[in-house]
Design a protein around this motif. Structure first.
Motif, PDB file in Angstrom:
ATOM      1  N   LYS A 118       0.815  -1.226   0.000  1.00  0.00           N
ATOM      2  CA  LYS A 118       0.000   0.000   0.000  1.00  0.00           C
ATOM      3  C   LYS A 118       0.849   1.278   0.000  1.00  0.00           C
ATOM      4  O   LYS A 118       0.611   2.176  -0.789  1.00  0.00           O
ATOM      5  CB  LYS A 118      -0.871   0.097   1.271  1.00  0.00           C
ATOM      6  N   SER A 148      -3.019   6.265   7.227  1.00  0.00           N
ATOM      7  CA  SER A 148      -3.743   6.209   8.507  1.00  0.00           C
ATOM      8  C   SER A 148      -3.017   5.337   9.525  1.00  0.00           C
ATOM      9  O   SER A 148      -3.077   5.583  10.736  1.00  0.00           O
ATOM     10  CB  SER A 148      -5.178   5.736   8.302  1.00  0.00           C
ATOM     11  N   GLY A 149      -2.268   4.313   9.050  1.00  0.00           N
ATOM     12  CA  GLY A 149      -1.525   3.451   9.971  1.00  0.00           C
ATOM     13  C   GLY A 149      -0.550   4.247  10.835  1.00  0.00           C
ATOM     14  O   GLY A 149      -0.303   3.892  11.992  1.00  0.00           O
ATOM     15  N   TYR A 199      -2.387   5.430  13.854  1.00  0.00           N
ATOM     16  CA  TYR A 199      -2.570   4.345  14.838  1.00  0.00           C
ATOM     17  C   TYR A 199      -1.248   4.045  15.546  1.00  0.00           C
ATOM     18  O   TYR A 199      -1.211   3.809  16.756  1.00  0.00           O
ATOM     19  CB  TYR A 199      -3.098   3.073  14.145  1.00  0.00           C
ATOM     20  N   ARG A 200      -0.169   4.046  14.780  1.00  0.00           N
ATOM     21  CA  ARG A 200       1.142   3.786  15.385  1.00  0.00           C
ATOM     22  C   ARG A 200       1.495   4.888  16.392  1.00  0.00           C
ATOM     23  O   ARG A 200       2.040   4.619  17.468  1.00  0.00           O
ATOM     24  CB  ARG A 200       2.219   3.730  14.282  1.00  0.00           C
ATOM     25  N   SER A 216      -1.602  -2.651  16.158  1.00  0.00           N
ATOM     26  CA  SER A 216      -2.663  -3.589  15.803  1.00  0.00           C
ATOM     27  C   SER A 216      -3.567  -3.828  17.018  1.00  0.00           C
ATOM     28  O   SER A 216      -4.789  -3.935  16.875  1.00  0.00           O
ATOM     29  CB  SER A 216      -2.044  -4.900  15.308  1.00  0.00           C
ATOM     30  N   SER A 256      -5.674  -0.585  17.785  1.00  0.00           N
ATOM     31  CA  SER A 256      -6.625  -0.248  16.723  1.00  0.00           C
ATOM     32  C   SER A 256      -7.940  -1.018  16.869  1.00  0.00           C
ATOM     33  O   SER A 256      -8.895  -0.758  16.155  1.00  0.00           O
ATOM     34  CB  SER A 256      -6.009  -0.506  15.346  1.00  0.00           C
ATOM     35  N   ARG A 273     -10.262   4.343  17.188  1.00  0.00           N
ATOM     36  CA  ARG A 273     -10.724   4.432  15.799  1.00  0.00           C
ATOM     37  C   ARG A 273     -11.506   5.732  15.562  1.00  0.00           C
ATOM     38  O   ARG A 273     -11.328   6.390  14.551  1.00  0.00           O
ATOM     39  CB  ARG A 273     -11.582   3.216  15.417  1.00  0.00           C
ATOM     40  N   GLY A 306      -4.902   2.603   4.220  1.00  0.00           N
ATOM     41  CA  GLY A 306      -5.191   1.979   5.511  1.00  0.00           C
ATOM     42  C   GLY A 306      -5.825   0.612   5.398  1.00  0.00           C
ATOM     43  O   GLY A 306      -5.445  -0.206   4.543  1.00  0.00           O
ATOM     44  N   ARG A 307      -6.787   0.344   6.287  1.00  0.00           N
ATOM     45  CA  ARG A 307      -7.447  -0.964   6.321  1.00  0.00           C
ATOM     46  C   ARG A 307      -8.946  -0.857   6.054  1.00  0.00           C
ATOM     47  O   ARG A 307      -9.564  -1.767   5.538  1.00  0.00           O
ATOM     48  CB  ARG A 307      -7.298  -1.615   7.712  1.00  0.00           C
ATOM     49  N   ASP A 308      -9.528   0.279   6.464  1.00  0.00           N
ATOM     50  CA  ASP A 308     -10.986   0.438   6.427  1.00  0.00           C
ATOM     51  C   ASP A 308     -11.364   1.746   5.737  1.00  0.00           C
ATOM     52  O   ASP A 308     -12.416   2.309   5.989  1.00  0.00           O
ATOM     53  CB  ASP A 308     -11.536   0.454   7.861  1.00  0.00           C
ATOM     54  N   ARG A 339      -0.937 -10.395  12.494  1.00  0.00           N
ATOM     55  CA  ARG A 339      -1.473  -9.041  12.464  1.00  0.00           C
ATOM     56  C   ARG A 339      -2.640  -8.950  11.480  1.00  0.00           C
ATOM     57  O   ARG A 339      -3.684  -8.377  11.786  1.00  0.00           O
ATOM     58  CB  ARG A 339      -0.349  -8.078  12.063  1.00  0.00           C
ATOM     59  N   ASP A 378      -6.407  -8.016  12.376  1.00  0.00           N
ATOM     60  CA  ASP A 378      -7.045  -6.867  11.707  1.00  0.00           C
ATOM     61  C   ASP A 378      -8.327  -7.286  10.977  1.00  0.00           C
ATOM     62  O   ASP A 378      -9.292  -6.531  10.910  1.00  0.00           O
ATOM     63  CB  ASP A 378      -6.070  -6.196  10.727  1.00  0.00           C
ATOM     64  N   ARG A 416     -11.128  -8.317  13.883  1.00  0.00           N
ATOM     65  CA  ARG A 416     -11.571  -7.430  14.972  1.00  0.00           C
ATOM     66  C   ARG A 416     -13.031  -7.025  14.735  1.00  0.00           C
ATOM     67  O   ARG A 416     -13.511  -6.988  13.602  1.00  0.00           O
ATOM     68  CB  ARG A 416     -10.648  -6.220  15.108  1.00  0.00           C
TER      69      ARG A 416
END
Ligand code: DC
Length: 220
Positions: free
Chosen positions: A16, A34-35, A38-39, A99, A102, A108, A128-130, A179, A183, A186
């Motif tokens: 990504k 976005s990660g 979160y980090r 992880s 999040s 979030r 990101g993821r979402d 991870r 992810d 969740r």
């Protein structure tokens, strides 16, 4: 002129960030990763000894957090309490911790609020993821990147090596898999392909080819 939103989602080390950066150079649109936010929250919780299980305490502390996000044409930096912490956010410990934190709705909501502020001001490639499913469901373009676990672990190992961290392939392989599993499983906003996202398997492709493929879809 309307702000353009390009969402790029995918698992750990799915390509990504590299794809987002390459696309950014081609299109002249900055990347919001976005990660990194979160980090940064995970880093700040560890530094401030905020228990990962204490969501109430976390919610109160988050109201007062001094976290600045600075995005330029080719860089994104996070400043906490006046200190640039960006270079500390790629460690293995922070990857695992990000992880975990999040999963928390409080975290979030905070991150999504910050992303919302930024995208209301300017065009962004958001990674990101979402992003395509929850954060920017109406994004102009959505991509979902995948790769085999082996290739993802190799990429992550190379990334860590470049930073001077030596971790065995097996350990990284298990971490990346673990991870992604966490992810995907969740409860809140899991890692998932948006129905209208274009899926690209990057396993056998060079970064250039992935970027080229994505650019083919985009009309500005
Ligand atoms: O993309 P990354 O590896 O830097 O992300 C670190 C962690 O942050 C990832 O394991 C899960 C979380 N994350 C998330 O839950 N939602 C996002 N949109 C981005 C990252």
């Amino acid at each position: 002129m309307k702000n353009i939103q390009i969402a790029i989602d995918g698992g750990a080390a799915s390509g990504k960030t590299t794809a987002a950066k390459g696309l950014s150079r081609r299109l002249g649109i900055p990347v919001l990763t976005s990660g990194i936010i979160y980090r940064a929250i995970a880093f700040w919780m560890i530094e401030n000894k905020i228990d990962f299980d204490d969501e109430k305490g976390l919610a109160l502390a988050l109201i007062k957090i001094d976290l600045q996000i600075i995005i330029t044409r080719d860089d994104m930096r996070v400043i906490i309490d006046g200190y640039d912490v960006t270079s500390k956010l790629n460690d293995n410990l922070i990857s695992k911790s990000a992880s975990i934190v999040s999963k928390l709705g409080t975290v979030r909501n905070y991150v999504n609020g910050r992303i919302g502020e930024l995208v209301s001001q300017s065009s962004f490639i958001v990674e990101g993821r979402d992003i395509g499913t929850v954060v920017l469901p109406h994004a102009d373009y959505k991509f979902f990147l995948t790769a085999s676990d082996e290739v993802k672990a190799k990429r992550r190992q190379a990334e860590l090596l470049a930073r001077g961290e030596t971790v065995s392939f097996n350990e990284i392989f298990e971490q990346v898999r673990g991870r992604d599993k966490a992810d995907k499983e969740r409860e809140i906003d899991p890692l998932k392909k948006a129905q209208d996202a274009i899926e690209i398997d990057t396993t056998k492709w060079t970064a250039e080819k992935v970027i080229e493929r994505m650019a083919e879809y985009i009309e500005l």
